[in-house]
Enzyme design. Sequence first.
Site, short mmCIF file in Angstrom:
data_model
loop_
_atom_site.label_atom_id
_atom_site.label_comp_id
_atom_site.label_asym_id
_atom_site.label_seq_id
_atom_site.Cartn_x
_atom_site.Cartn_y
_atom_site.Cartn_z
N ALA A 61 -23.91 64.98 -11.99
CA ALA A 61 -23.91 64.25 -13.25
C ALA A 61 -22.49 64.06 -13.76
O ALA A 61 -21.64 64.94 -13.63
CB ALA A 61 -24.74 65.00 -14.29
N ASP A 89 -44.85 8.95 -22.61
CA ASP A 89 -44.78 10.13 -23.48
C ASP A 89 -46.16 10.56 -23.95
O ASP A 89 -46.34 11.02 -25.07
CB ASP A 89 -43.87 9.85 -24.67
CG ASP A 89 -44.47 8.84 -25.63
OD1 ASP A 89 -45.42 8.13 -25.25
OD2 ASP A 89 -44.00 8.77 -26.79
N THR A 121 -43.33 -4.08 -25.35
CA THR A 121 -44.06 -3.61 -24.17
C THR A 121 -44.41 -4.75 -23.22
O THR A 121 -44.45 -4.56 -22.01
CB THR A 121 -45.34 -2.88 -24.59
OG1 THR A 121 -46.07 -3.71 -25.51
CG2 THR A 121 -45.01 -1.56 -25.28
N ASN A 153 -34.08 58.54 -6.76
CA ASN A 153 -34.10 58.55 -8.23
C ASN A 153 -32.69 58.32 -8.75
O ASN A 153 -31.74 58.98 -8.32
CB ASN A 153 -34.62 59.88 -8.76
CG ASN A 153 -34.81 59.85 -10.27
OD1 ASN A 153 -35.82 59.37 -10.78
ND2 ASN A 153 -33.83 60.37 -11.00
N ALA A 174 -41.27 3.90 -20.03
CA ALA A 174 -40.46 5.04 -20.44
C ALA A 174 -39.08 4.61 -20.93
O ALA A 174 -38.08 5.29 -20.70
CB ALA A 174 -40.32 6.02 -19.27
N ARG A 199 -36.72 9.11 -33.50
CA ARG A 199 -37.24 10.14 -34.40
C ARG A 199 -37.19 11.54 -33.80
O ARG A 199 -37.40 12.51 -34.52
CB ARG A 199 -38.67 9.79 -34.81
CG ARG A 199 -38.71 8.80 -35.98
CD ARG A 199 -40.13 8.57 -36.44
NE ARG A 199 -40.76 7.50 -35.70
CZ ARG A 199 -42.06 7.30 -35.66
NH1 ARG A 199 -42.87 8.13 -36.29
NH2 ARG A 199 -42.58 6.29 -34.98
#
Length: 576
Positions: A525, A205, A182, A479, A110, A116
């Site tokens: 109200a 990946d 690698t 309510n 990794a 890119r």
Amino acid sequence: MANDTARALVVMSTGFHAREYVFRHCVVASTWAFEAQGPGSIPGGGATKLLSPTRWRSNEVAQPDKVAEQRSCSARQGGGAIRISPDPIFMSANAGSLSLSRLDYAIVLAAGEGTRMKSTTPKVLHSIAGASLLNHVLSAVEALAPAQVRVVVGAGRVEVETHLAKISPNAISVFQERRGGTGHAVQLALASADAKGTILIVAGDTPLLTSATLMQLVKAHNEGGYAATVLTAELPDPTGYGRIIRADNGDLLRIVEEQDASDVERDIEEINSGVYVFDLAKLTKAITQLSDSNAQGELYLTQVIEILRNAGERVVPILTPDFVEILGINDRVQLAECAAIMRDQINDSFMRAGVQMIDPTTTWIDTSVKIASDAVIYPGTAIAGKSVIGSGATIGPRTTLIDCEVAAGASVIESYCTGAIIGLDAKVGPFTFLRPGTELGTNTRAGAFVEMKNAKVGEGSKVPHLSYVGDATIGVGSNIGAATIFVNYDGVNKHHTTIGDHARIGSDTMLVAPIAIGDGAYTAAGSVITEDVPAGAIGVGRAKQRNVLGWVLRKRPGTKSADAAQSSAEKGKPTS
């Protein structure tokens, strides 16, 4: 490649069972370019240019005999190929024996730059389906229970190591300061390792790799007693990959990179995946013999294969029929393609378990999500994190759930919810925003254009529309009228509001916290409530109305309002 061959490979690549012939949506990654070294590359090789993958959708039916024919045929040099079974039933039935495959070490490469990706985020930390690329790979590897996992890091070391400590605290980080190929990365990872046992090497990946494939690969390696085993795949278009050259008995003779291959060798469709299993003692000896006499001046792991062959050791390639597993990611196009493949795999699994998805291609679900059978998911839905969806729940369309619990029978329509608990038969939406700490009880309602945060709503209570409920507790059966605002913030601190059972909050009420509304209480109200309202009382917090007659004619002459007022006066209606 003939069309029937391509179609058969596509069916295999989507993970559909060989005996189930109708496929919904298929992705052919016809050509993938790889970096010269690092995660996702074919070590020692790589494409000289980036070629775009193609996406193919079809409603055609693949015939079973064609699929079987393609699974048994060999279009490469040599024969006698060893194959990993693509049959998911076989994998499930043999899970116990596969788990007995011994694995002493695993190395995850990794360290790649990921140039890119054109991102400040290290490549292996980019995510699909709710987890980083590195996390996906480690999950597949750690399912084999290796005695030790070593992760070679390089680019973005601090970020990668911090992430690694969270997702795999027992993994050992190995720093590759200079990216030397690698082979060099493996040399570093092998330092201080016991020179015996079995070792698996994968790229960091390749998020589509599965533990089932890796288990079978390790099992085949151990049972055969090979020096090295290489996972291979047949691609519809192998451009850019190292080709597998087999001996007459099926063993691996060598891996030929495309730039070095003859015309005949380029016609070979079997390619190197970059996934290896080695006898650790033999790898440790061979890795010291690598040479950097190549155009890149780097050490490549593929050279080990030739070294082992020259020493008389047996190296075997094992073919996986599911070529998408080995696809690596080097840019954002490939990231999106792999994400789409994983999306289809996840959705396919849920649908086979009894979840109904109206349009799987627009439904995105993380690997960590749990959904019970008979849930219905409508188009444009994303379910992420540790979300849990109960049986018979309805989600969507156009809904996002992150770390939410949705109980059986509940519905969430055209809403965005994060960190919320939604109770039995509750109804949410449309256009509702539920924030962390929200808990809706059984048969509750959070309706259109409602936002809630750190709010607990009791059974049967409703907040139907156009309201903000923050830092509140609402009892059962209450309510909350339209356009109610729970005024919880004084500019410095947040304060709590408590609403009792069966209370009625009038429309356009401002509840200035800290405040408590008693059981059965009302608010008028349009009130601004700044004091507690006792149980059974009505709170009225509005000034007495007064009308200033003639104000428009005096203050706004010449306007349409003034003209309308004047017209009304002429008709005998009072204006002053």
